[in-house]
Each structure stands twice: as C-alpha cells, then as structure tokens.
Design an enzyme around this catalytic site. Sequence first.
Site, PDB file in Angstrom:
ATOM      1  N   GLN A 250       1.027  -1.371   0.027  1.00 35.95           N
ATOM      2  CA  GLN A 250      -0.014  -0.015   0.098  1.00 35.95           C
ATOM      3  C   GLN A 250       0.862   1.387   0.020  1.00 35.95           C
ATOM      4  OE1 GLN A 250      -2.069  -0.724   3.837  1.00 35.95           O
ATOM      5  NE2 GLN A 250      -0.166  -1.025   4.853  1.00 35.95           N
ATOM      6  N   HIS A 280     -10.776   4.569  19.170  1.00 36.83           N
ATOM      7  CA  HIS A 280      -9.803   3.754  19.933  1.00 36.83           C
ATOM      8  C   HIS A 280     -10.505   3.176  21.276  1.00 36.83           C
ATOM      9  CE1 HIS A 280      -7.319   4.512  16.784  1.00 36.83           C
ATOM     10  NE2 HIS A 280      -7.143   3.274  16.611  1.00 36.83           N
ATOM     11  N   ASP A 303      -0.729   1.038  14.018  1.00 41.08           N
ATOM     12  CA  ASP A 303      -0.299   2.329  14.707  1.00 41.08           C
ATOM     13  C   ASP A 303      -0.161   2.587  15.957  1.00 41.08           C
ATOM     14  OD1 ASP A 303      -2.989   2.426  15.557  1.00 41.08           O
ATOM     15  OD2 ASP A 303      -3.655   3.033  13.740  1.00 41.08           O
ATOM     16  N   ASP A 323       0.163  -7.238  12.111  1.00 39.43           N
ATOM     17  CA  ASP A 323      -0.204  -6.169  10.947  1.00 39.43           C
ATOM     18  C   ASP A 323       0.742  -6.815   9.677  1.00 39.43           C
ATOM     19  OD1 ASP A 323       0.020  -3.761   9.534  1.00 39.43           O
ATOM     20  OD2 ASP A 323      -1.200  -3.180  10.949  1.00 39.43           O
ATOM     21  N   ASP A 357      -0.120 -11.667   7.268  1.00 46.08           N
ATOM     22  CA  ASP A 357      -1.592 -11.691   6.912  1.00 46.08           C
ATOM     23  C   ASP A 357      -2.470 -12.237   7.945  1.00 46.08           C
ATOM     24  OD1 ASP A 357      -3.845 -11.217   4.850  1.00 46.08           O
ATOM     25  OD2 ASP A 357      -3.923 -13.395   5.575  1.00 46.08           O
ATOM     26  N   ALA A 358      -3.374 -11.442   8.391  1.00 46.22           N
ATOM     27  CA  ALA A 358      -4.369 -11.993   9.625  1.00 46.22           C
ATOM     28  C   ALA A 358      -4.895 -13.270   9.387  1.00 46.22           C
ATOM     29  CB  ALA A 358      -5.366 -10.746   9.749  1.00 46.22           C
ATOM     30  N   ASP A 375      -9.017  -4.564  14.115  1.00 49.50           N
ATOM     31  CA  ASP A 375      -8.796  -3.225  13.498  1.00 49.50           C
ATOM     32  C   ASP A 375      -8.128  -3.371  12.255  1.00 49.50           C
ATOM     33  OD1 ASP A 375      -8.910  -0.778  13.569  1.00 49.50           O
ATOM     34  OD2 ASP A 375      -7.277  -0.178  14.764  1.00 49.50           O
TER      35      ASP A 375
END
Length: 514
Positions: A250, A280, A303, A323, A357-358, A375
Amino acid sequence: MLSDKADLQTNRKSVRVLIFSAFIAGLCSIVYELLIATTGSYFLGDSIKQFSLVIGFYMATMGLGSYLSRLISDKSLLRYFIGAEILLGLVGGLSVPLLYLLFAYFDYFQFSILLLTSIVGLLIGLEIPLLSRLMSPYFSLKDNLSNVLSVDYLGALIATLLFPFLLLPFFGIFKTSLFFGLINMSIGFSVLWFFSKTTEVEKKTTLYFYSFSALSILVLTFVFSQQLLGVWTAQIYDDRVVYAKETPYQQVVLTKSKKDVRLFLNGNLQFSSIDEYRYHESLVHIPMLNCECRNILLLGGGDGLAIRELMKYDDIESMTLVDLDPAVTNLAKSNAYVRSLNNDAYSDERVSVVNEDAFLYLRNVERQYDLIIIDLPDPNNTALSRLYSREFYWLVKERLSENGSFVTQATSPYYAPKAFWSINATIAAAGYADIIPYHTNIPSFGEWGFILASKSRIDLDATQLPKLTKYVDAYAIKRMLYFEKDLRATDVEVSTLDEPKVLAYYLDGWKHWK
C-alpha cells in the site's frame, strides 16, 4: 566462400537480436498489465474489478493490434516495429506516473486506466506479428511461430515472478514502471542499431531522434521520481505531508496540520489525532467490560493506538499485534508524531509484533486468546473482504478461549448500512453465543460501527471502565447500543469467501459519499 560465412554470421546475429526482442517484449508486456491494474486497485479498491477490466481491455486491444499489423507492408516492417517499441517504452514506462498525475488533477480515473491499457495493449498486439514477419527469412512458419511465442511466454513467466518478489518490494510501482520502460526501449534501440548497419532502415535519423528523446524523458523522470512523488502527494492531501512511503502492500502517508496528525493508507484516512480517541476507546474498552483478559490478540492496528488503550489495564499479560505491513508498525515505533499519540506503545514489554496476513496467522497459530480485537481496513477490495467472511470468523472462534470474545470495526451503519448489518449477520452465521452491535460518532469519519461477539453471554459492566478515558463512560455506552430508526437492520446476506457479499454492499453504500 567468405561472403557466405559472413552472411551466415550476420543472419545468426539478426536472429539473436530478434529473439532478444521477443523475450523483452514478453517480459515488459505482462509487467505493464500488472502495474496498471495494481495502480487502479490502489486508488479505487476492488482489485478483482480492476484486474478483470485491465485484462479484458488489454487482450481485446492486443487482438486489434494484431489485426492492424496486416496493414503494414513488408518494406516498412522494421520502421514500424522500431517505432512501436519506442512508443510502447515511453507510454508503458510512463503508465504509472501518468495515472498518478491523472488521479491527482483530473476526474474520470477509471476511464483513464482503460484508455492507457488500450494504448499499451494495441502496441503490444503489433509486436508478435511484426516480429514473426521479421524473422520469416530465417525460419519456416512453423519454427518461426514456435520460436517467437516460446521466448515471449518465457519472458512473461519471469516477469510474473519478478513483480511480487523483487520489483514491488524494492522499487515500488512508480519506479518499476519507468525501469521497464527503459528495458522496453532497448528493443527498439537494439533493432535500430543492428539493422541500420546491415540493411537500409527507412527514416533512420528520425527514429534515432525519437529513440533518444523517449529515452531522455524516461531517464529524467526516473532520476526525479522522488521529487515528482512528493509533488503528487502534496497535491492529493490537504495538509503538509511529513511521511510518505510506497510499500509492497500500500501507500502510507502521514500528514500534519497544526495539532492534527493524520494517517492515510492508499488515500483512505485511518485516523485523525483530533478525534481518534473516540474510535479507539470504543473499540477497546467496550469488549474489555466483558472480559477478564490476560492474553489479547490484535489484528491490524499497527499504529499502536489500540495498544495505548490496552496499556491502561494492568492485568493484561500479553498483547500480540499482527499487521501485514512492517512499514506501518515501524512508523508507529519510530515516528515522533505517532509515538507521541500511542504513548510509545511498542516499548511495553507485553507487546509482540508479527508482520503477517491476519487470515494466515489465525490458520497457523495454535495459541488461544481471551480477546481478539480486529482493527482492519474496511472491506473495499476482495483481499480485505475475506477478512469479513464467515470462514474468517470461524477461525477467530477457534482461537478464542472458552469464554473468549472478539470485537471488530465494521464500517459505517449510516453510509454503508447493508455492509454493517451483513458483517453482523455473517458473525451470527459463524455460531457465536452472543452478539452486540454498537456505534458512535467520530467527526473525522461520521457514524461508525463496531460488533462485539462472544462464545458465552455478554455482560457489559460499566464499573470496569478505567478512569483514564476521554470519551467512553456509562452514559456513552447506553447511547452506543441504541440504533436510531434509520440505522436499524435491513435484509442482508451472509458474506463468505466464495461470495463476498460485504464487498458489493460496501461499494454500493459508499459510492454516494466518496
């Protein structure tokens, strides 16, 4: 006799030059297709749609180019082939920079993608017929087609291996486009240089001029690519860009204006420092009311802002954050603006990071967690929509402890109500004992939704709220659980890997607002 040997040697060199041209043609043609489709999916989402359209228009215009090649006389073969390669190198090499420019300054971006695809496809369609005809003096028709196509397909194979494993990780799509434009230019230049010494090439001087001009444009664009990306990025975003990186996954951009720091992924806002605490706190503290959690898994949230909220609970023993993009977690660890926002979350000894990858992580991990916090970005493309599927929520369920629960952000119940309630229905179809949808208002995003699900009955005990919250309290929780009439459930279908209904609902809902 010497003349015959010289002719034979010249013929062999001619064949090598033309075989090289076929190989490079196959290499570059697939890369251009991948670059244009990837750029389209970056900016417009829905990767399957973008790749389908690009492949369809690419193949159709290749066919048109092959058909039009019959109009070129044998006498003009070399001139047209060299000219086509020069133009293809220039257009293909500038394809991504042109798309960046068009996205920043003009509307009709989808039309621009298809137009550029068609031009590239048309030029590539000319290559193989012209090459085959150029090689006809050296081989029979059977051997000629076999040689050209086999080498062309070999180049295509190498390109498809290079693109995901080398080009995107180390160059990014902007520089890869220019790099392959330069490689493509080598075809036209090599053929022009070699055959101009052995045969008469029509308009040789003009072709040399065009070749060097196109080469100069590509080289200059490559040399100043970072500056051009900076100008483009500044045009796209309203505030000052303080960080920008193109990763294999990305585009990551961080902007700052006075006290407002914003993170964008592929142009989509991820948070604004002015009001991110509302998001959050809602994401983290609501599920924590129902959980005596010791071990927590976070999917997404690189983040570190969700970790910041979890750090308010001393009883937590471990937090595993998964992530996909290491660039995001590295930014959260090292960037002063983000570290200030997340209270240096990654310095907490309880936090461990996995860049994976989740979906794959859940499949492979054997550990169970008391709470899983999801998230992840909205399901705006096929790759992301699988993370909102029934099968994904089955995996989540398998990784929860006996009375474990999970929460997911679930896009906006106002802007994309069918997507929100489809996620709710999909979670229900995965067989959870209790499900609670809730929502809140976040000024940067509007009305936003979350869904909490558990393997046992959910009991939200507001007395368990930590004192250090800026937004969430007992009264706010009551409001979150109430859905006004225009936000209530509609008839929707369950989303699966095979039929990602949530993607269609999402795109249909947001098309009126973006």
